[in-house]
Scaffold this active site. Structure first.
Site, PDB file in Angstrom:
ATOM      1  N   ASP A   1     -30.694  -5.768  15.484  1.00 31.87           N
ATOM      2  CA  ASP A   1     -31.488  -6.327  14.024  1.00 31.87           C
ATOM      3  C   ASP A   1     -32.260  -6.823  14.340  1.00 31.87           C
ATOM      4  OD1 ASP A   1     -29.629  -3.858  12.871  1.00 31.87           O
ATOM      5  OD2 ASP A   1     -29.293  -5.435  11.675  1.00 31.87           O
TER       6      ASP A   1
ATOM      7  N   HIS B   1     -28.151  -9.305  17.040  1.00 21.19           N
ATOM      8  CA  HIS B   1     -29.511  -9.722  16.659  1.00 21.19           C
ATOM      9  C   HIS B   1     -29.966  -9.736  18.055  1.00 21.19           C
ATOM     10  CE1 HIS B   1     -27.134  -9.571  12.619  1.00 21.19           C
ATOM     11  NE2 HIS B   1     -28.375  -9.822  12.196  1.00 21.19           N
TER      12      HIS B   1
END
Length: 457
Positions: free
Chosen positions: A45, A189
């Site tokens: 993400d 991430h």
């Protein structure tokens, strides 16, 4: 004041909190964990990031791992070359809003605008529009269920706090290894610019991920894109239905049996039925069939209903929609001569019935058998038929839910009709029926993008 606070609490509960709880606890309208022995999904993400995303792509390439990137639109817009590289190296790209902002804090219209804008950016770079979406922090609001029905919402089965630098490489790696198994959807991430994240945290993630990939390879585990894990999970669920799905299917079969008894449906082959049928007046608008026969209001038709038990069995055996369609074509090939002989053996049908008639969402290829395919007129019948057949598709199709999302424009019920004259002429005598079947299969293969399909002749 107390009244306003109370209503504010109610609105916040039903708009924000309850949808998130329902999605997370019951998996409603979201995908968060797969069924697989050997495949797991890495998802990233908040990127792309000009420092860490290239390093991540190098690492994935080194271990022949595929991943899914949920990109933030403003970053994707700034670094299109990274999106291009993701796409060219076989990774899947999804949407993570245009800016990293919770859906709880935005109106439904604003959420849609964020998604559309980010999707446009992805399509402009890759040439392909994505249908995968992860809302920031996994938070959905009440209206996301309806407004985002064309998207597959992706959550996760585990996250590791890798956005915090203080977690460290060793502790992060230890956490990841606890979930190093098939079916997991891992959330990581590749950018540390989000509020609450540490800018240098992705460096720790990369170091821990390399150790994770080494050990996953030693366990013969494979990192795949989320769409591949979804397909495998759909197939596994079709082959091994849950108790709830089993109850739904059994109830559906009982309903079908009751419907057949109530309306006196018949079949040409009780031991191995393909179609069930009944005679009734045609209630639609006048329609000119491809062979020149006009079907008028109140003309008698032989209304066809595909045997749902057979349809379900075909769906379980088929790995793709193409295989499903081809298996249905072969079943139709088998039963049309039987229908023709049945009509010939019943002179009242031969004289009074004008055409065969049915409605289906699987309507590519039947023209080769002599059917005329037309759109249904808008109205209550069309609306109800669409709802029923979409529910039916979810139950019988190997990837029914996913296909309804990704090919919504194709999943529209259409009316199919064949005059009794054509039925008798084409199938009422000995002939080579295989030509029609091979031609119909060829149309489906070409429609699916398969090249150099030989002509039936």
């Amino acid at each position: 004041m107390e009244f306003i606070l109370l209503w504010g609490f109610y609105i916040l509960t039903f708009y924000a909190f309850l949808p998130g709880i329902i999605s997370r606890l019951f998996g409603f309208r979201v995908f968060q964990k797969g069924r697989s022995d050997r495949n797991l999904a890495l998802t990233f993400d908040d990127g792309p990031d000009p420092v860490y995303t290239p390093q991540l792509l190098d690492l994935l390439k080194k271990y022949n791992a595929k991943a899914t990137f949920f990109v933030v639109g403003i970053h994707a817009e700034k670094y299109p070359e990274l999106l291009r590289r993701m796409h060219e190296e076989g990774h899947l790209i999804g949407i993570h809003n245009y800016v990293h902002k919770s859906n709880w804090l935005m109106r439904p219209k604003t959420v849609k605008r964020h998604i559309s804008k980010t999707s446009d950016i992805i399509e402009s770079v890759t040439g392909k529009r994505t249908t995968y979406y992860r809302p920031p922090w996994g938070i959905v609001n009440l209206f996301d269920y309806g407004n985002l029905g064309y998207l597959q919402i992706i959550l996760w089965s585990v996250l590791f706090g890798d956005w915090r630098k203080k977690v460290g490489v060793d502790r992060l790696h230890k956490r990841m290894m606890k979930r190093c198994r098939g079916g997991e959807v891992l959330l990581l991430h590749d950018c540390g610019l989000t509020l609450g994240a540490d800018r240098e945290a992705p460096a720790n993630m990369l170091a821990a991920l390399e150790r994770f990939l080494e050990e996953a390879a030693s366990r013969d585990l494979h990192c795949v894109r989320i769409d591949e894990l979804i397909r495998e999970t759909d197939q596994e669920r079709a082959n091994n239905p849950s108790w709830l799905r089993h109850i739904i299917v059994r109830t559906w079969f009982l309903y079908e049996r009751a419907f057949h008894l109530a309306f006196g449906l018949k079949t040409t082959n009780c031991d191995d039925p393909v179609f069930h049928f009944r005679v009734r007046p045609y209630h639609g608008k006048s329609m000119m069939l491809d062979d020149g026969v006009e079907l008028k209001h109140d003309d008698l038709i032989l209304e066809l209903h595909f045997d749902n038990k057979r349809l379900y069995d075909i769906g379980r055996r088929s790995r793709t929609s193409m295989q499903l369609a081809i298996q249905m074509i072969r079943s139709v090939e088998k039963t049309l001569p039987e229908l023709a002989e049945y009509v010939l053996d019943h002179p009242d049908l031969r004289v009074n019935v004008k055409a065969l008639y049915g409605v289906s969402m699987l309507h590519r290829g039947p023209e080769q058998f002599g059917f005329t395919v037309r759109d249904l007129s808008n109205g209550l019948f069309s609306w109800m038929t669409k709802k029923y057949l979409r529910l039916l598709m979810k139950v019988i199709h190997p990837q029914g839910q996913r296909r309804l999302r990704q090919h919504a424009e194709q999943m529209v019920p259409k009316m199919m009709a064949m005059s009794v004259e054509t039925l008798i002429e084409r199938y009422g005598k000995t002939r080579n029926y295989a030509y029609e079947s091979r031609t119909a299969e060829r149309m489906i293969l070409l429609d699916q993008g398969v090249e150099n399909v030989p002509h039936p002749l």
